[in-house]
Design a protein around this motif. Structure first.
Motif, short mmCIF file in Angstrom:
data_model
loop_
_atom_site.label_atom_id
_atom_site.label_comp_id
_atom_site.label_asym_id
_atom_site.label_seq_id
_atom_site.Cartn_x
_atom_site.Cartn_y
_atom_site.Cartn_z
N GLY A 270 0.81 -1.21 0.00
CA GLY A 270 0.00 0.00 0.00
C GLY A 270 0.84 1.25 0.00
N LEU A 271 1.91 1.26 0.80
CA LEU A 271 2.79 2.44 0.84
C LEU A 271 3.51 2.65 -0.48
N PHE A 272 4.03 1.58 -1.06
CA PHE A 272 4.71 1.71 -2.35
C PHE A 272 3.73 2.19 -3.42
N THR A 273 2.50 1.72 -3.37
CA THR A 273 1.51 2.14 -4.36
C THR A 273 1.18 3.62 -4.22
N VAL A 274 0.96 4.07 -2.99
CA VAL A 274 0.63 5.49 -2.77
C VAL A 274 1.79 6.38 -3.19
N TYR A 275 3.02 6.04 -2.75
CA TYR A 275 4.17 6.85 -3.12
C TYR A 275 4.44 6.77 -4.63
N GLY A 276 4.18 5.62 -5.22
CA GLY A 276 4.33 5.49 -6.67
C GLY A 276 3.36 6.37 -7.43
N LEU A 277 2.13 6.45 -6.94
CA LEU A 277 1.16 7.34 -7.57
C LEU A 277 1.60 8.80 -7.48
N LEU A 278 2.11 9.19 -6.31
CA LEU A 278 2.58 10.57 -6.14
C LEU A 278 3.75 10.89 -7.06
N LEU A 279 4.71 9.98 -7.13
CA LEU A 279 5.87 10.22 -7.99
C LEU A 279 5.51 10.20 -9.47
N THR A 280 4.60 9.32 -9.85
CA THR A 280 4.17 9.27 -11.25
C THR A 280 3.46 10.56 -11.63
N ALA A 281 2.63 11.08 -10.73
CA ALA A 281 1.96 12.36 -11.00
C ALA A 281 2.97 13.49 -11.10
N ALA A 282 3.98 13.48 -10.22
CA ALA A 282 5.01 14.52 -10.27
C ALA A 282 5.82 14.40 -11.56
N GLY A 283 6.09 13.18 -11.98
CA GLY A 283 6.83 12.98 -13.23
C GLY A 283 6.03 13.38 -14.45
N ALA A 284 4.72 13.15 -14.42
CA ALA A 284 3.87 13.53 -15.56
C ALA A 284 3.77 15.05 -15.67
N ALA A 285 3.93 15.75 -14.56
CA ALA A 285 3.82 17.21 -14.56
C ALA A 285 5.19 17.89 -14.58
N ALA A 286 6.23 17.15 -14.94
CA ALA A 286 7.58 17.72 -14.92
C ALA A 286 7.74 18.77 -16.02
N SER A 287 8.45 19.83 -15.70
CA SER A 287 8.69 20.90 -16.67
C SER A 287 9.98 20.60 -17.44
N ASP A 288 10.22 21.39 -18.46
CA ASP A 288 11.45 21.24 -19.24
C ASP A 288 12.68 21.53 -18.38
N ALA A 289 12.55 22.47 -17.45
CA ALA A 289 13.68 22.81 -16.57
C ALA A 289 14.01 21.61 -15.66
N ASP A 290 12.97 20.91 -15.19
CA ASP A 290 13.20 19.73 -14.36
C ASP A 290 13.92 18.64 -15.15
N LEU A 291 13.52 18.47 -16.39
CA LEU A 291 14.15 17.44 -17.23
C LEU A 291 15.60 17.80 -17.55
N ARG A 292 15.89 19.10 -17.75
CA ARG A 292 17.28 19.51 -18.00
C ARG A 292 18.16 19.23 -16.79
N LYS A 293 17.63 19.41 -15.58
CA LYS A 293 18.41 19.15 -14.36
C LYS A 293 18.80 17.68 -14.28
N ALA A 294 17.95 16.81 -14.80
CA ALA A 294 18.21 15.36 -14.72
C ALA A 294 18.76 14.82 -16.04
N GLN A 295 19.34 15.68 -16.86
CA GLN A 295 19.96 15.32 -18.13
C GLN A 295 18.98 14.62 -19.07
N GLY A 296 17.73 15.09 -19.07
CA GLY A 296 16.73 14.60 -20.00
C GLY A 296 15.98 13.35 -19.56
N VAL A 297 16.29 12.81 -18.39
CA VAL A 297 15.61 11.61 -17.89
C VAL A 297 14.55 12.03 -16.89
N ASN A 298 13.35 11.57 -17.09
CA ASN A 298 12.26 11.89 -16.15
C ASN A 298 12.33 10.90 -14.98
N VAL A 299 13.17 11.22 -14.01
CA VAL A 299 13.45 10.33 -12.89
C VAL A 299 12.19 10.06 -12.07
#
Length: 84
Positions: A18-47
């Protein structure tokens, strides 16, 4: 039967899944809403997206495994002679 329901509600696999699922949902939502500046910080990988998807998969695995009994000997069959 009620005792089995109480034990399965507090199965550690269910809590971890349950914890992994909830945190996974939060991170997936954050990754889906990542900006171009966020992607540049991570060298183009949506971590966040990849970590979130991995956590969702792991959480789903734990939740699926929690449906099976933790102790197969308690499922109605006694162990054979010489088995623990």
């Amino acid at each position: 039967m009620e005792e089995h329901a109480v034990k399965s509600a507090f199965d550690i696999r269910r809590v971890i899944g349950g914890l992994f699922t909830v945190y996974g949902l939060l991170l997936t939502a954050a990754g889906a809403a990542a900006s171009d500046a966020d992607l540049r910080k991570a060298q183009g990988v949506n971590v966040n997206l990849w970590a979130g998807l991995g956590m969702l998969a792991l959480g789903g695995l734990f939740l699926w495994l929690s449906r099976r009994p933790a102790d197969p000997a308690r499922s109605g069959q006694a162990p054979a002679d010489g088995e623990d």
